[in-house]
Write an enzyme that holds these catalytic residues in place. Structure first.
Site, PDB file in Angstrom:
ATOM      1  N   GLU B  65       4.143 -23.181  15.882  1.00 35.47           N
ATOM      2  CA  GLU B  65       3.287 -22.062  15.498  1.00 35.47           C
ATOM      3  C   GLU B  65       1.994 -22.043  16.301  1.00 35.47           C
ATOM      4  OE1 GLU B  65       4.417 -21.698  10.782  1.00 35.47           O
ATOM      5  OE2 GLU B  65       2.706 -22.937  11.364  1.00 35.47           O
ATOM      6  N   ASP B 236       2.951 -26.400   0.836  1.00 38.59           N
ATOM      7  CA  ASP B 236       2.291 -25.651   1.905  1.00 38.59           C
ATOM      8  C   ASP B 236       3.251 -24.962   2.854  1.00 38.59           C
ATOM      9  OD1 ASP B 236       3.322 -27.819   3.154  1.00 38.59           O
ATOM     10  OD2 ASP B 236       1.459 -28.482   4.087  1.00 38.59           O
TER      11      ASP B 236
END
Lengths: 372, 372
Positions: B65, B236
């Site tokens: 990412e 998360d």
């Protein structure tokens, strides 16, 4: 004091200095030929790639962009800015760097400068396009715009499709003189021209690579007859074009990645449904290139992430041995991944054991974990 | 041989080794206190920031990412991977690095490791949230999950809201032993607990930071009475949660950036319109924190780009002097921007002038521009 536990995960880094050494070590022409091979290989497997739009952060002074792509084995992204005002302070208007990573582990495997490398991949990519689109037996290229990209284009085109004569024109004669000087002894005939018309007349290939950041008409409709190949490099962002729209309407247009070229390329001057062909389709043989000897083929080149990916892949393959990179301690590799604080404490203990009698200054003092 | 023309544009680089020195040099606790101040400052001006969704490249083995953000003066992006299988080969499942850049010029001003720094900013951010959400006079924190994040949380919470007793529980007793060992002498009372229930009973603050990559119920509904603060760190990413949904339904929920937390946080277990409050609204005073002494406040923490930005900004301010960085030759600065090939040729000429009699080996040979 080196306190990192395991330097095994260090990342190769190719600095500007390394890149210059690598390019000079391989030789500019051979570098361009080999890089063109990598780009062509990746165009051939175009459909294996994730193709994402660039992620842009705009500000009054310019733009910062991230351009990621992946073929499923490697992942790359490019960081690149565009800040026209930088030139006033002696900075680059465009600076870039990039990372290649291993998709299987997510670890970076290469960090590289990308300013020099972008110049080379742009020229190599143009040569790949010309190999597929230019008339057979092309020998002469006319070039309008003799800035930083000019000489790389000239060298790449001799290397790949066989161009041996280059005619140069720039509105600034000093730019042309610079290019003539840099290309002296490079083995191609270099002819400074008195006008854009003189540079392109009778040339089988016409390259436009000016830097003007506005809609310009570097190539007027009367300058281009039938049968040639136009390599349009300079029009590469919204509001910046070089080729008269009437030429575009007469030509068969080839692009890298259509969604991006519609916004950034020469074709921003045309209707959004004007037919074009993506270059990978020609490279794979899925579609024809130029439809006939009298057609104009135009490569509307804006630069795409896959070409940077190819360039990184090439550099990654070429630096495995030799003095062309250093290793960066960029990714932590704790001795025990669940024990990051312990890694810090052990490093401190090792340091204290190694220099028991050393007086630390305040900046190097390894303070208590609980100092307050 | 150093052939770059102008090294003035070099970029400070904070390696893993530098970061360890910097953290130890400042002291873990002071680092966390100061970093919490930077994070709180940036939460206070939350609306100045570009908030972009992360750009993810998924593969069978994991995800890579890019997380960009900007406050208009600085721009930052974080590169981070998530590869659960890496643990099998001794690699980190998550590794990260990041860049801070000057928005006015687009030039990078800092490249930094971000594995150690992420652990610190996560703990500092939790402490900021607790300062605004925990009951006044909180002294005891129960922690379930004693992995890499555990001790940083314990230290950060003493530093900011005044917690002096930490009770620890992990399904792996070795993890708890490691945390007890690392926190010895840190000035807080550390109590290993025989169960999750024992760790959290009567604690004003409950922190969950387990690593299990699935929907878990680390915190069952019967474990939590009224009036406390839950600091939920471990849930998360999609499919990974720690807190029983009945607790979520009883609690007032605070998040970093709602569009991201809906996907990644504990609230992925709730309806997509379940009301939550973004933490910046509490920090700025735009809205209240906990509504009463009997309420449960829950900080559903997933990590957001602005916190990395704050951490980079802090490191950037702290490395201006001292041995905590080196300079990288990452961005080319040609002596004449229009003359990139000339820069290469001049570098070759300088090199040849400097070592006229030197026999180059094949790898270092500076070949002709036109070599074939």
């Amino acid at each position: 004091m080196q306190i990192t536990a395991k330097p095994l995960s260090s990342v190769p880094f190719v600095s500007v200095d390394h890149m210059m050494k690598l390019v000079l070590g391989i030789g500019v022409e051979r570098f361009l030929i080999e890089l063109a091979g990598y780009i062509e290989d990746d165009y051939r497997r175009w459909q294996d790639f994730d193709k994402t739009q660039r992620v842009a952060a705009h500000s009054p002074g310019g733009v910062i962009e991230l351009m990621p792509t992946s073929d499923g084995r490697f992942y790359s992204f490019k960081y690149v800015n565009g800040h026209p005002k930088n030139a006033r302070s002696g900075k680059q208007t465009v600076a870039a760097f990039c990372v290649l990573a291993d998709v299987e582990t997510g670890y970076p495997v290469l960090l590289s400068e990308l300013t020099i490398l972008t110049a080379l991949r742009t020229a190599a990519k143009s040569a790949v396009a010309a190999r597929h689109l230019a008339p057979k037996g092309s020998r002469t290229m006319g070039m309008i715009g003799n800035g930083a990209q000019c000489e790389f284009q000239a060298i790449a085109f001799k290397a790949v499709p066989g161009i041996d004569t280059v005619r140069l024109y720039d509105i600034d004669p000093a730019a042309t003189e610079k290019a003539v000087r840099n290309l002296a002894g490079s083995g191609r005939k270099v002819v400074p021209s008195r006008s854009g018309e003189a540079a392109v007349e009778g040339a089988q290939i016409v390259t436009t690579c000016t830097a003007d950041k506005q809609h310009g008409t570097i190539l007027g409709d009367n300058m281009i007859g039938p049968g040639g190949h136009i390599n349009a490099i300079g029009g590469d962002c919204p509001g910046k074009t070089e080729v008269h729209p009437d030429i575009l309407r007469r030509a068969e247009i080839f692009v890298e990645y259509l969604p991006q070229t519609r916004i950034e390329g020469e074709i921003q001057q045309l209707a959004t449904d004007h037919p074009v062909i993506e270059l990978w389709q020609v490279v794979t043989g899925a579609t024809r290139g130029r439809s006939g000897a009298d057609q104009i083929a135009l490569f509307d080149s804006v630069g795409f992430a896959i070409e940077d990916f190819s360039a990184l892949r090439y550099v990654h393959d070429r630096i495995t041995a030799g003095p062309f990179s250093e290793r960066l301690d960029l990714v932590a590799d704790p001795d025990e991944p669940r024990d990051l604080l312990g890694m810090l404490l052990r490093a401190r203990a090792r340091n204290e054991a190694a220099v028991p009698a050393r007086r630390c200054n305040s900046q190097e003092r390894l303070a208590d974990v609980s100092d307050e």
